[in-house]
Motif scaffolding. Sequence first.
Motif, PDB file in Angstrom:
ATOM      1  N   TYR A  49       2.659   3.160  13.295  1.00  0.00           N
ATOM      2  CA  TYR A  49       2.099   2.216  12.334  1.00  0.00           C
ATOM      3  C   TYR A  49       3.131   1.718  11.331  1.00  0.00           C
ATOM      4  CZ  TYR A  49      -2.714   2.836  13.815  1.00  0.00           C
ATOM      5  OH  TYR A  49      -3.877   2.834  14.525  1.00  0.00           O
ATOM      6  N   SER A  50       4.207   2.456  11.157  1.00  0.00           N
ATOM      7  CA  SER A  50       5.189   2.069  10.145  1.00  0.00           C
ATOM      8  C   SER A  50       5.909   0.784  10.507  1.00  0.00           C
ATOM      9  CB  SER A  50       6.213   3.192   9.948  1.00  0.00           C
ATOM     10  OG  SER A  50       6.937   3.397  11.152  1.00  0.00           O
ATOM     11  N   GLY A  51       5.918   0.404  11.784  1.00  0.00           N
ATOM     12  CA  GLY A  51       6.598  -0.824  12.173  1.00  0.00           C
ATOM     13  C   GLY A  51       5.715  -2.045  12.139  1.00  0.00           C
ATOM     14  N   ASP A  52       4.442  -1.871  11.777  1.00  0.00           N
ATOM     15  CA  ASP A  52       3.516  -2.994  11.752  1.00  0.00           C
ATOM     16  C   ASP A  52       3.582  -3.669  10.392  1.00  0.00           C
ATOM     17  OD1 ASP A  52       1.583  -4.803  12.267  1.00  0.00           O
ATOM     18  OD2 ASP A  52      -0.074  -3.385  12.400  1.00  0.00           O
ATOM     19  N   HIS A  53       4.612  -4.455  10.180  1.00  0.00           N
ATOM     20  CA  HIS A  53       4.832  -5.089   8.871  1.00  0.00           C
ATOM     21  C   HIS A  53       3.979  -6.335   8.685  1.00  0.00           C
ATOM     22  CE1 HIS A  53       8.140  -2.411   7.965  1.00  0.00           C
ATOM     23  NE2 HIS A  53       8.678  -2.685   9.136  1.00  0.00           N
ATOM     24  N   ASP A  54       3.442  -6.884   9.761  1.00  0.00           N
ATOM     25  CA  ASP A  54       2.668  -8.106   9.640  1.00  0.00           C
ATOM     26  C   ASP A  54       1.284  -7.850   9.063  1.00  0.00           C
ATOM     27  OD1 ASP A  54       4.770  -9.501  10.731  1.00  0.00           O
ATOM     28  OD2 ASP A  54       4.037  -9.289  12.797  1.00  0.00           O
ATOM     29  N   SER A  55       0.685  -6.672   9.375  1.00  0.00           N
ATOM     30  CA  SER A  55      -0.664  -6.391   8.929  1.00  0.00           C
ATOM     31  C   SER A  55      -0.708  -5.789   7.533  1.00  0.00           C
ATOM     32  CB  SER A  55      -1.362  -5.436   9.902  1.00  0.00           C
ATOM     33  OG  SER A  55      -0.629  -4.225   9.998  1.00  0.00           O
ATOM     34  N   LEU A  56       0.357  -5.131   7.076  1.00  0.00           N
ATOM     35  CA  LEU A  56       0.383  -4.478   5.779  1.00  0.00           C
ATOM     36  C   LEU A  56       1.439  -5.123   4.882  1.00  0.00           C
ATOM     37  CD1 LEU A  56       0.165  -0.740   6.894  1.00  0.00           C
ATOM     38  CD2 LEU A  56      -1.695  -2.180   6.047  1.00  0.00           C
ATOM     39  N   PRO A  57       1.067  -5.542   3.646  1.00  0.00           N
ATOM     40  CA  PRO A  57       2.054  -6.122   2.729  1.00  0.00           C
ATOM     41  C   PRO A  57       3.041  -5.076   2.256  1.00  0.00           C
ATOM     42  CG  PRO A  57      -0.039  -5.790   1.615  1.00  0.00           C
ATOM     43  CD  PRO A  57      -0.270  -5.453   3.057  1.00  0.00           C
ATOM     44  N   SER A  58       4.271  -5.507   2.018  1.00  0.00           N
ATOM     45  CA  SER A  58       5.299  -4.584   1.555  1.00  0.00           C
ATOM     46  C   SER A  58       5.010  -4.176   0.106  1.00  0.00           C
ATOM     47  CB  SER A  58       6.681  -5.244   1.635  1.00  0.00           C
ATOM     48  OG  SER A  58       6.704  -6.438   0.863  1.00  0.00           O
ATOM     49  N   THR A  59       5.355  -2.948  -0.228  1.00  0.00           N
ATOM     50  CA  THR A  59       5.114  -2.428  -1.569  1.00  0.00           C
ATOM     51  C   THR A  59       6.307  -2.750  -2.458  1.00  0.00           C
ATOM     52  OG1 THR A  59       3.816  -0.616  -0.643  1.00  0.00           O
ATOM     53  CG2 THR A  59       4.592  -0.383  -2.918  1.00  0.00           C
ATOM     54  N   PRO A  60       6.108  -3.505  -3.555  1.00  0.00           N
ATOM     55  CA  PRO A  60       7.229  -3.839  -4.444  1.00  0.00           C
ATOM     56  C   PRO A  60       7.675  -2.632  -5.246  1.00  0.00           C
ATOM     57  CG  PRO A  60       5.177  -4.644  -5.366  1.00  0.00           C
ATOM     58  CD  PRO A  60       4.840  -4.101  -4.002  1.00  0.00           C
ATOM     59  N   LEU A  61       8.902  -2.695  -5.751  1.00  0.00           N
ATOM     60  CA  LEU A  61       9.425  -1.608  -6.579  1.00  0.00           C
ATOM     61  C   LEU A  61       8.612  -1.465  -7.858  1.00  0.00           C
ATOM     62  CD1 LEU A  61      13.280  -2.202  -6.200  1.00  0.00           C
ATOM     63  CD2 LEU A  61      11.878  -0.479  -5.053  1.00  0.00           C
ATOM     64  N   VAL A  62       8.302  -2.593  -8.483  1.00  0.00           N
ATOM     65  CA  VAL A  62       7.464  -2.593  -9.685  1.00  0.00           C
ATOM     66  C   VAL A  62       6.296  -3.559  -9.446  1.00  0.00           C
ATOM     67  CG1 VAL A  62       7.350  -3.046 -12.160  1.00  0.00           C
ATOM     68  CG2 VAL A  62       9.450  -2.125 -11.159  1.00  0.00           C
ATOM     69  N   PRO A  63       5.113  -3.063  -9.188  1.00  0.00           N
ATOM     70  CA  PRO A  63       3.958  -3.951  -8.986  1.00  0.00           C
ATOM     71  C   PRO A  63       3.692  -4.794 -10.227  1.00  0.00           C
ATOM     72  CG  PRO A  63       3.459  -1.712  -8.255  1.00  0.00           C
ATOM     73  CD  PRO A  63       4.756  -1.640  -9.009  1.00  0.00           C
ATOM     74  N   LEU A  64       3.427  -6.063 -10.015  1.00  0.00           N
ATOM     75  CA  LEU A  64       3.169  -6.981 -11.117  1.00  0.00           C
ATOM     76  C   LEU A  64       1.707  -7.397 -11.197  1.00  0.00           C
ATOM     77  CD1 LEU A  64       6.312  -9.271 -10.676  1.00  0.00           C
ATOM     78  CD2 LEU A  64       6.036  -7.296 -12.195  1.00  0.00           C
ATOM     79  N   VAL A  65       0.896  -6.905 -10.276  1.00  0.00           N
ATOM     80  CA  VAL A  65      -0.529  -7.211 -10.268  1.00  0.00           C
ATOM     81  C   VAL A  65      -1.233  -6.174  -9.403  1.00  0.00           C
ATOM     82  CG1 VAL A  65      -0.317  -8.763  -8.290  1.00  0.00           C
ATOM     83  CG2 VAL A  65      -2.271  -9.017  -9.833  1.00  0.00           C
ATOM     84  N   ASP A  66      -2.456  -5.856  -9.788  1.00  0.00           N
ATOM     85  CA  ASP A  66      -3.324  -5.048  -8.942  1.00  0.00           C
ATOM     86  C   ASP A  66      -4.380  -5.986  -8.367  1.00  0.00           C
ATOM     87  OD1 ASP A  66      -4.307  -2.191  -8.137  1.00  0.00           O
ATOM     88  OD2 ASP A  66      -6.093  -3.210  -8.907  1.00  0.00           O
ATOM     89  N   THR A  67      -4.296  -6.242  -7.076  1.00  0.00           N
ATOM     90  CA  THR A  67      -5.109  -7.285  -6.458  1.00  0.00           C
ATOM     91  C   THR A  67      -6.603  -7.032  -6.631  1.00  0.00           C
ATOM     92  OG1 THR A  67      -3.352  -7.555  -4.829  1.00  0.00           O
ATOM     93  CG2 THR A  67      -5.442  -8.604  -4.352  1.00  0.00           C
ATOM     94  N   GLU A  68      -7.027  -5.806  -6.404  1.00  0.00           N
ATOM     95  CA  GLU A  68      -8.450  -5.500  -6.495  1.00  0.00           C
ATOM     96  C   GLU A  68      -8.963  -5.653  -7.927  1.00  0.00           C
ATOM     97  OE1 GLU A  68      -9.158  -1.685  -4.841  1.00  0.00           O
ATOM     98  OE2 GLU A  68      -8.572  -2.246  -2.804  1.00  0.00           O
ATOM     99  N   SER A  69      -8.171  -5.217  -8.889  1.00  0.00           N
ATOM    100  CA  SER A  69      -8.573  -5.373 -10.294  1.00  0.00           C
ATOM    101  C   SER A  69      -8.592  -6.839 -10.699  1.00  0.00           C
ATOM    102  CB  SER A  69      -7.631  -4.581 -11.203  1.00  0.00           C
ATOM    103  OG  SER A  69      -7.674  -3.200 -10.909  1.00  0.00           O
TER     104      SER A  69
END
Length: 251
Positions: A49-69
């Motif tokens: 699953y770690s190679g499936d980059h198309d289905s999962l967004p990359s995690t930024p070093l410093v998140p600038l937004v919480d999408t669900e919130s």
Amino acid sequence: FFSLHRSLSSLRVHLPITSKNTNRQRRTRNNSTMSLQTTFQRDEVEVAYSGDHDSLPSTPLVPLVDTESALEIHKDVADGYIILLSGGSLSAHMIKERRQHGGRKVKPVSGPDSSSMPQAGLSSSAASLTDQSALDFAFAALTDGNVIEAVFGVESNGGFKRTKNTSEIAYNAARNAKLAMMDASISSGSVKKLAVETYIRLFEILINFHLDLEGIGFITWCVKHQKVEVAAMKDINQAFGPLHEVIGSSI
């Protein structure tokens, strides 16, 4: 004779115990082998699953937004923030009128260095922030106001004190996002404009999200609500891509 009898009795007693210990050791080895095999199988699944980059967004070093919130922000609140950041050049009423005339989307421009053009589908109103004083005011609203707290779901009692309903993780995440943008703006003059445009785009997505929900009927709510929410989350991740890249490179 009695001594021999006691020795044989002792031998009979100890033999079954030795057999039980042997069986217990065998079961322990078998359990260890099964646990080892399960660990290998789990690692293989994680690698697959770690190679499936198309289905999962990359995690930024410093998140600038919480999408669900962010998606939990009401339309009226998003309207107030977008008016604040755009200097009144964009509002929920304008977005609704533009939707009615079929002018909702603009072509995205790739590359974080194109500071004079809309980024990742940013609205034309967001790209019109040419007045430096207005830009500084909007950026100060991000780093010194409570805009960032809102997109991380932070509830405050006034000022910078969080309520008991807000987790410490969300509070620290909002604080880290502010510090990261402030530090990046020192090394790059284009960060301020890109940050303001990105958050204007965020609230534009949120307003469109609520307008889409208003157009869903009661019968088809369960099916279409999830589709609209997934589309909005995808738009948010795409909008923050250039800003995450710039902030990450400055750390």
